[in-house]
Design an enzyme around this catalytic site. Structure first.
Site, PDB file in Angstrom:
ATOM      1  N   GLU A 469       0.514  -1.102   0.135  1.00 18.26           N
ATOM      2  CA  GLU A 469      -0.192  -0.214   0.009  1.00 18.26           C
ATOM      3  C   GLU A 469       1.132   1.228   0.197  1.00 18.26           C
ATOM      4  O   GLU A 469       2.262   1.515   0.725  1.00 18.26           O
ATOM      5  CB  GLU A 469      -1.259  -0.114   0.888  1.00 18.26           C
ATOM      6  CG  GLU A 469      -1.849   1.239   1.410  1.00 18.26           C
ATOM      7  CD  GLU A 469      -3.037   0.652   3.051  1.00 18.26           C
ATOM      8  OE1 GLU A 469      -2.937   2.444   2.971  1.00 18.26           O
ATOM      9  OE2 GLU A 469      -2.904   0.407   2.854  1.00 18.26           O
ATOM     10  N   GLU A 474      -3.395  11.013   3.298  1.00 18.24           N
ATOM     11  CA  GLU A 474      -4.695  10.701   3.699  1.00 18.24           C
ATOM     12  C   GLU A 474      -4.535  12.046   4.948  1.00 18.24           C
ATOM     13  O   GLU A 474      -3.813  11.860   5.605  1.00 18.24           O
ATOM     14  CB  GLU A 474      -3.648   9.708   4.542  1.00 18.24           C
ATOM     15  CG  GLU A 474      -5.078   8.241   5.870  1.00 18.24           C
ATOM     16  CD  GLU A 474      -4.784   7.412   5.718  1.00 18.24           C
ATOM     17  OE1 GLU A 474      -5.322   6.344   6.396  1.00 18.24           O
ATOM     18  OE2 GLU A 474      -3.125   7.206   5.887  1.00 18.24           O
TER      19      GLU A 474
END
Length: 834
Positions: A469, A474
Site C-alpha cells: 500500500e 491521507e
C-alpha cells in the site's frame, strides 16, 4: 480525622404525590462518594406553568462518584423534554446537552430547554404528557438518571416579528453576480393574526443605496405562499445577474437587503442587512472570484497562475505540475499521460470504464471499516469535479453482511452507521523498472467531517508476502480533542504519506511514513491542494505539495507489484465520529463532500524506451445519461418520461436478449423497498451490440402523484441488461417526483399557483380544478358579489352542466331556484348593489 457534611435527597413514595426530603450525614473523607443526579427543586417544575414561546430552565446537582468523571458518551449531561403517550412511548424529544460537565466529578449543571412551537399540554392527544428526563454516564460505565413527570406547557403570546435566519451567512458571504442570493426568513404575524396579501405576502428587496440612503436600484422578489399563515418560514432567491460588483459601485453606495410583510393587525414588520458584498465570477462556477482559488478554472490555483483569468494559460495537463526553485529535472526522459488512469471529470457521470465504484468486484472485497460503509449513492460528478458526500445511513445503525466468512463458512456481519465510498482504477500501473517510473497527481479538497479524504495505491495480488500500500495523501476534515488519538491531532492540516508492507498470515506489517503541515493557518478542507507522488523505484517515492518537493519515503522491501489507484472516504477508530453524528450528520452538503478536480497519472520513459503497458479492457456498465434530469425536475402525468442509457457489454461481449435487450422499469416501492407495481419498457434494438445508447419512453398517464402515494412509498427508476459474459448489470435512480397537471400548462399542480388557469390563485379559488368558476358567488370574476352575479346564477340554473354541488346555498340537498335568495348572503355590497 477530617469530616465531610453531605446532603442526601430521599424520595419517599406515599399515597400522596412524590416528596423530596433533605437529610444530612457526616462521613469519613476517605469513604467512597456514590454517584448521583438530583434536581435542584422538583416542586418548581411541576408547579410552574411554562409558555411555548419561552424556555424551560433546568438545574441539577451531579456527582460521578469517587474516582470517576462525567464522560462524553452523551456529550456530557443530556437533558430531555419528552412527549410520551400513555404507554410511555416517546412521541417527540427536545434535547439539550451540557458539555461543560465532561471530565468533571461533581457540580451543578444548568441548561435552558427551548419550548417554542411545542404543543400546549391541554392540546396533547389523550393520555399524552410531558416528561423531564436527565442522564449522564460515568467513567466506570454506570449511568445516572433523574426524571419528573407532569410538566405543564401553555400557549404563550407570540410577538409579531420578522427575522433573517441565515443573517450570519449573508453578512459574511461573498456573492457572485452570475448567481443568486439565498435568504431565509422566519415570519410571525402575532397571536391571532395572519400574514396578509397587502404586500404580496413577504416582499424582499436587494437595494443599491447611496450614502444618504436614497434608492438607486431595486431587485424585488415576493413569496405569496406565506399569505394567510400565522407564522411561516420562507426562502427566497434574489437574482444577481448583471449587478455591479460592490467594489465598482459609486463612492458611498452600498447593497442593502430589506424584507417586510403586513400583518392582519395593520402593522408592517421588517428586517434588513446592510453591506452585502457582490463580486464577479469569471468562470461561472458559482464561486465569486474573491473566494475562488482558480478564477479561470484551468486547474491552476490563482496564486500559482501567471494569468489567473485566462483559461488558456496556466493549465498543465500533459506533464506533472512542478514549481519553485527546486523543480526536478529529468534529462533525456519524457512524460506520457496514462489515459486509463487519468480523468478531468468533465462528464456528467463517473467513467466506469476507468473507475470501479462498487466496493466488491474484480477481486476487491473491502466494504469499509465500521461504522463507515462504502456505498455508491454518495458518488457524483458535478461541475467538473468528482464528489463523494458522506452521510448517515438511512435508518441509522444496522448490521450489514460482509463478503467475509467465519471458520465455519458462515457470513460475517458488521455494524455500520455512516456511509462513504471507495473508487478504484480499473487499470493498474506496473512497478517502476529500469528507465521507467510513474507520477500520480490529484487536486483534492477534503471534506470537513471526522471521516477521511484519501488518494493512494494498492496491490491486488494473491501472494500474501507482497501486499503493498502506498498512501499519497491521507487526512481527515475534523478532529475532536478527547476523542481523537493524541498522535492524530494534526491530521486536519497535514500532508501524510505511507509505504506499507501489509500484515498478512505470511508477515508482520512494516510501515515507513512522511508528513508535513499544509501552509500555515490552512486545513486540508479549506481549499484544493495538489498532491503528487513520484514512484521513482520499487522502494522510493518523492512527495510533492502544490508542485513543490515535500519529502521522500523509502522502504526496505521492494514494492514490485502492480498498483491500482484508490480514493476512499472512510471512518477511523482513532478519530471516531461522535455519538451525535458529529459533522457527518450535522454538516452541510458542501462540508460533507470531498472533491477531486482531477486525477492524472504519468509515465516517465527514457529516450528509446518503449511503452509496453497493456491496453485497458473495457468494463461492462450501464449508466444513465444524466441522473439530475430524472431526479431534479417534476415529471407530469400528461407526458412521458424519456430515458437514455449508455450501455457497455464489455470487451469481447455483447448485449444478450435475456431482458429483451435493455429493460427499464418505473417502480412504485414501499419504504422497505418491496414492490407495489411496475411500468416496464424494453429496448430490443441494442441486442447483439457491445456498445450502445438505449432510449425508451415511459408513459406516465394514470400514475398517482408522488405526494399522494401512501406514506413512505416512492418512485424508483431502474434499468438492467445481461451481457454475454453471463452477468446482469443494472442502474437505478431513487425518488422521482411525479405530479398531475390539470390545466396542461407544463407546471405540476403542486407548484402551480393556479391549477385550472382561471386567473384565480388556488389559495383563493373555491374551485381550484374548475376553470369555469373561481371564488364562490363571484361568477363574473370582478372581485365582488353583487346583482350581476345573482343574474349569472339565475341563468346558470337553466343549464345543468353549469351546476355545482357548492351552489346549494340553502342546504336542502339540491341546486334550484330557491337557492337564488340564499346567495344574497354572500353579497359584498349593501343591498347587493353593483
Amino acid at each position: 480525622m477530617k469530616k465531610l457534611r453531605v446532603i442526601f435527597n430521599l424520595i419517599v413514595v406515599l399515597a400522596l404525590p412524590f416528596h423530596s426530603i433533605q437529610a444530612y450525614a457526616e462521613i469519613d473523607a476517605g469513604e467512597t462518594v456514590p454517584a448521583s443526579l438530583i434536581f435542584d427543586d422538583r416542586s418548581k417544575y411541576t408547579s410552574t406553568i411554562y409558555e411555548n414561546t419561552g424556555v424551560l430552565p433546568v438545574t441539577v446537582n451531579y456527582q460521578a462518584g469517587t474516582g470517576n468523571t462525567v464522560t462524553n458518551q452523551l456529550s456530557g449531561i443530556q437533558f430531555f423534554l419528552r412527549e410520551l403517550n400513555s404507554d410511555w412511548q416517546v412521541i417527540n424529544d427536545t434535547i439539550v446537552n451540557d458539555t461543560n460537565a465532561i471530565g468533571t466529578t461533581s457540580g451543578t449543571s444548568t441548561v435552558e430547554i427551548p419550548l417554542r412551537g411545542l404543543t400546549p399540554t391541554y392540546e396533547l392527544p389523550g393520555g399524552n404528557f410531558y416528561y423531564l428526563f436527565v442522564k449522564f454516564f460515568a467513567d466506570d460505565g454506570s449511568a445516572q438518571t433523574a426524571s419528573i413527570a407532569g410538566i405543564t406547557i401553555q400557549a404563550g403570546y407570540r410577538e409579531p416579528s420578522l427575522s433573517i435566519t441565515n443573517s450570519s451567512e449573508i453578512k459574511n458571504g461573498i456573492y457572485a453576480n452570475t448567481g443568486a442570493l439565498t435568504a431565509t426568513f422566519s415570519l410571525e404575524s402575532g397571536s391571532g393574526n395572519t400574514i396578509t396579501n397587502g404586500l404580496g405576502g413577504l416582499k424582499v428587496y436587494l437595494r443599491e443605496l447611496t450614502s444618504n440612503w436614497s434608492v438607486v436600484n431595486d431587485v424585488i422578489v415576493y413569496d405569496e405562499s406565506v399569505i394567510g399563515e400565522e407564522h411561516a418560514t420562507s426562502t427566497v432567491y434574489l437574482p444577481l445577474q448583471g449587478l455591479v460588483t460592490t467594489s465598482e459601485l459609486p463612492e458611498g453606495n452600498f447593497y442593502y437587503l430589506f424584507a417586510e410583510f403586513l400583518s392582519s393587525n395593520g402593522v408592517r414588520y421588517n428586517n434588513s442587512i446592510a453591506g452585502i458584498i457582490i463580486d464577479t465570477d469569471f468562470d461561472n462556477d458559482d464561486i465569486s472570484d474573491l473566494v475562488d482559488t482558480d478564477d479561470d478554472n484551468d486547474g491552476m490555483p490563482d496564486d500559482m497562475d501567471p494569468e489567473p483569468k485566462d483559461e488558456t494559460i496556466g493549465a498543465i495537463v500533459n506533464v506533472p505540475f512542478f514549481q519553485g526553485e527546486n523543480k526536478p529535472v529529468f534529462e533525456g526522459k519524457n512524460w506520457h499521460l496514462v489515459e486509463a488512469m487519468s480523468d478531468e471529470f468533465n462528464a456528467s457521470v463517473i467513467d466506469t470504464v476507468k473507475w470501479q465504484v462498487e466496493p466488491v468486484g474484480n477481486d476487491w472485497t473491502w466494504i469499509g471499516r465500521p461504522p463507515g460503509l462504502f456505498t455508491t449513492d454518495t458518488i457524483s460528478v458535478d461541475n467538473g469535479k468528482l464528489k463523494i458526500t458522506v452521510d448517515e445511513l438511512v435508518g441509522g445503525a444496522q448490521w450489514i453482511e460482509t463478503p467475509y466468512k467465519d471458520e465455519n463458512g458462515n457470513p460475517l456481519f458488521e455494524l455500520y452507521q455512516y456511509k462513504g465510498a471507495i473508487i478504484r482504477s480499473i487499470t493498474p500501473t506496473k512497478a517502476p523498472s529500469d528507465g521507467i517510473s510513474y507520477y500520480f497527481e490529484t487536486k483534492m479538497k477534503a471534506n470537513q467531517t471526522e471521516m477521511s479524504s484519501t488518494f493512494w495505491l494498492m496491490s491486488n495480488n494473491k501472494d500474501c508476502t507482497k501486499k503493498f500500500e502506498i498512501d499519497i495523501q491521507e487526512t481527515v476534515g475534523k478532529i475532536n480533542p478527547g476523542l481523537t488519538s493524541q498522535w492524530a491531532l494534526d491530521w486536519d492540516h497535514i500532508y501524510h504519506s505511507n509505504m506499507i508492507h501489509r500484515q498478512t498470515g505470511c508477515n508482520e506489517s512494516n510501515q515507513n511514513s512522511g508528513s508535513v503541515d499544509v501552509p500555515a493557518g490552512r486545513k486540508t478542507s479549506d481549499r484544493y491542494f495538489i498532491y503528487g507522488a513520484h514512484w521513482k523505484s520499487p522502494s522510493e517515492i518523492d512527495l510533492y505539495l502544490d508542485g513543490q518537493y515535500a519529502y521522500t519515503v523509502t522502504h526496505p522491501v521492494a514494492f514490485d507489484q502492480k498498483m491500482w489507484i484508490q480514493m476512499a472516504i472512510e471512518t477511523y477508530d482513532w478519530n471516531p465520529v461522535p455519538e451525535d453524528g458529529g459533522m457527518v450528520k450535522a454538516g452541510t452538503e458542501e462540508q460533507r463532500t470531498t472533491s477531486y478536480e482531477y486525477v492524472r497519472t504519468f509515465k516517465l520513459l527514457c529516450e528509446g524506451c518503449t511503452d509496453d503497458e497493456e491496453p485497458a479492457p473495457v468494463a461492462p456498465s450501464l449508466i444513465f445519461d444524466d441522473i439530475s434530469k430524472y431526479k431534479v425536475p417534476t415529471h407530469l402525468t400528461t407526458s412521458s418520461l424519456d430515458v437514455t442509457l449508455n450501455v457497455e457489454a464489455g470487451t469481447g461481449h455483447t448485449i444478450a436478449d435475456d431482458f429483451g435487450g435493455v429493460r427499464v422499469y418505473l417502480r412504485e416501492l414501499r419504504s422497505n423497498w418491496s414492490l407495489v407495481k411496475d411500468v416496464i419498457v424494453d429496448d430490443t434494438s441494442v441486442i447483439g451490440e457491445q456498445t450502445a445508447t438505449s432510449t425508451v419512453s415511459i408513459s406516465l398517464a394514470g400514475l398517482t402523484p408522488t405526494n399522494e402515494l401512501p406514506e413512505g412509498n416512492f418512485y424508483f427508476l431502474f434499468a438492467q441488461f445481461q451481457s454475454t459474459d453471463g452477468n446482469a448489470y443494472n442502474a437505478g435512480i431513487g425518488r422521482l417526483n411525479i405530479d398531475n397537471d390539470y390545466d396542461m400548462d407544463g407546471i405540476g399542480d403542486a407548484l402551480d399557483s393556479d391549477d385550472d388557469n382561471d386567473g384565480v390563485l388556488d389559495i383563493r379559488d373555491d374551485f381550484p380544478n374548475d376553470a369555469v368558476y373561481g371564488v364562490l358567488g363571484d361568477f363574473d370574476g370582478d372581485q365582488d358579489v353583487d346583482r350581476k352575479d345573482i343574474s349569472f346564477f339565475v341563468l346558470a340554473l337553466k343549464d345543468p352542466a353549469l351546476h355545482r354541488a357548492e351552489f346549494d346555498f340553502n342546504g336542502d340537498g339540491k341546486v334550484h331556484q330557491s337557492d337564488v335568495s340564499a346567495i344574497r348572503s354572500l353579497c359584498t355590497r349593501p343591498q347587493c348593489s353593483e
